[in-house]
Design a protein around this motif. Structure first.
Motif, short mmCIF file in Angstrom:
data_model
loop_
_atom_site.label_atom_id
_atom_site.label_comp_id
_atom_site.label_asym_id
_atom_site.label_seq_id
_atom_site.Cartn_x
_atom_site.Cartn_y
_atom_site.Cartn_z
N ALA A 64 0.86 -1.19 0.00
CA ALA A 64 0.00 0.00 0.00
C ALA A 64 0.89 1.23 0.00
O ALA A 64 1.97 1.23 0.59
CB ALA A 64 -0.91 0.00 1.22
N GLU B 294 -3.04 6.65 -5.02
CA GLU B 294 -3.28 5.75 -3.89
C GLU B 294 -3.12 4.33 -4.38
O GLU B 294 -3.61 3.98 -5.46
CB GLU B 294 -4.69 5.90 -3.33
CG GLU B 294 -5.00 7.24 -2.74
CD GLU B 294 -6.43 7.30 -2.22
OE1 GLU B 294 -7.04 6.23 -1.96
OE2 GLU B 294 -6.94 8.41 -2.10
N HIS C 155 -3.51 0.33 -2.81
CA HIS C 155 -3.97 -0.46 -1.66
C HIS C 155 -3.61 -1.92 -1.89
O HIS C 155 -3.83 -2.45 -2.97
CB HIS C 155 -5.48 -0.32 -1.48
CG HIS C 155 -5.91 1.10 -1.31
ND1 HIS C 155 -5.82 1.75 -0.11
CD2 HIS C 155 -6.38 2.00 -2.21
CE1 HIS C 155 -6.24 2.99 -0.26
NE2 HIS C 155 -6.58 3.17 -1.53
N MET D 41 -4.12 -5.76 -1.84
CA MET D 41 -5.28 -6.65 -1.90
C MET D 41 -4.81 -8.09 -1.91
O MET D 41 -5.23 -8.90 -2.71
CB MET D 41 -6.09 -6.36 -3.17
CG MET D 41 -6.75 -5.02 -3.14
SD MET D 41 -7.74 -4.62 -4.58
CE MET D 41 -8.15 -6.11 -5.33
N PRO E 178 -1.97 -5.36 -5.98
CA PRO E 178 -2.35 -4.04 -5.49
C PRO E 178 -3.41 -3.41 -6.40
O PRO E 178 -3.47 -3.71 -7.59
CB PRO E 178 -1.03 -3.25 -5.54
CG PRO E 178 -0.20 -3.96 -6.53
CD PRO E 178 -0.67 -5.38 -6.58
N GLY F 265 -3.16 -9.07 3.86
CA GLY F 265 -3.46 -7.78 3.26
C GLY F 265 -4.95 -7.72 3.05
O GLY F 265 -5.69 -8.60 3.46
N MET F 266 -5.40 -6.69 2.38
CA MET F 266 -6.82 -6.56 2.13
C MET F 266 -7.22 -7.46 0.98
O MET F 266 -6.54 -7.53 -0.02
CB MET F 266 -7.15 -5.12 1.74
CG MET F 266 -7.27 -4.19 2.87
SD MET F 266 -7.64 -2.50 2.38
CE MET F 266 -8.39 -2.59 0.79
N GLY G 93 -4.95 0.38 -7.42
CA GLY G 93 -4.61 1.80 -7.32
C GLY G 93 -5.58 2.67 -8.07
O GLY G 93 -6.34 2.21 -8.92
N GLY H 58 -9.81 -7.19 -1.61
CA GLY H 58 -10.65 -6.08 -2.00
C GLY H 58 -11.87 -6.47 -2.79
O GLY H 58 -12.13 -7.65 -3.04
#
Length: 188
Positions: free
Chosen positions: A32, A42, A44, A46, A68, A51-52, A70, A54
């Motif tokens: 992130a 940004e 993030h 995932m 990730p 981690g997330m 973004g 998403g």
């Protein structure tokens, strides 16, 4: 009214990169970032389970594949956009991030329901949401509070608390037995 009102996502391009594993974790990175050095502002992580995971469903329970997610300003999308994204990912997360298995970009500014055709000034955040949603409905019994109804920073995290404060103030101002001042309520 909704068909003629753009939403904040209209000024955004979303990118998801997919990798076989989260190689950046070996370097102690979360996947992130907030960045002003490339198109993604940004990013993030995932990559579950650490981690997330998403909304795009990139990662399985074992964290594979990894990816990730973004976001960039829609105006950044152009012929060299994907190359700029992968260069930025490599700068943020290491050389292995320069070659994702899959890179998906979605330019929200080209979507019919996100940006109605008469709207072209996507940098004008005052267009996002509609002033009617900043006013109570149903004879004052319904007050809208969301980042999409904010009078400043619509669509951004900063807009959510400002909108909540506005709605709470309006509720207090229209509720019998309250003083109508921020943070102060008195019953009769």
């Amino acid at each position: 009214m909704a068909r003629a009102t753009p939403v904040w996502m209209g000024a955004v391009a979303e990118v998801v990169a997919q990798y076989p594993s989260a190689s950046w974790r070996d370097a102690g990175l979360a996947g992130a970032a907030v960045s002003r050095l490339g198109p993604l502002q940004e990013i993030h992580g995932m990559s579950g389970p650490h981690g997330m995971s998403g909304p795009h469903g990139m990662s399985g329970p074992d964290g594979r594949p990894a990816g990730p997610f973004g976001s960039a300003h829609a105006g950044a999308v152009g012929p060299d956009f994907e190359e700029a994204v992968t260069a930025q990912l490599a700068q943020c997360f290491g050389p292995a991030a320069a070659t994702p298995d899959i890179l998906r970009a979605r330019n929200r500014s080209t979507e019919r329901w996100t940006v109605p055709s008469p709207v072209r000034r996507l940098a004008d955040y005052s267009l996002f949401g509609h002033p009617r949603y900043q006013q109570p409905a149903l004879d004052g019994r319904l007050h809208w509070a969301s980042t999409g109804t904010a009078t400043a920073h619509a669509g951004h995290i900063e807009g959510a608390p400002a909108s909540a404060e506005r709605a709470a103030h309006d509720v207090l101002a229209t509720t019998p037995g309250t003083t109508g001042r921020r943070g102060v309520s008195a019953t009769s």
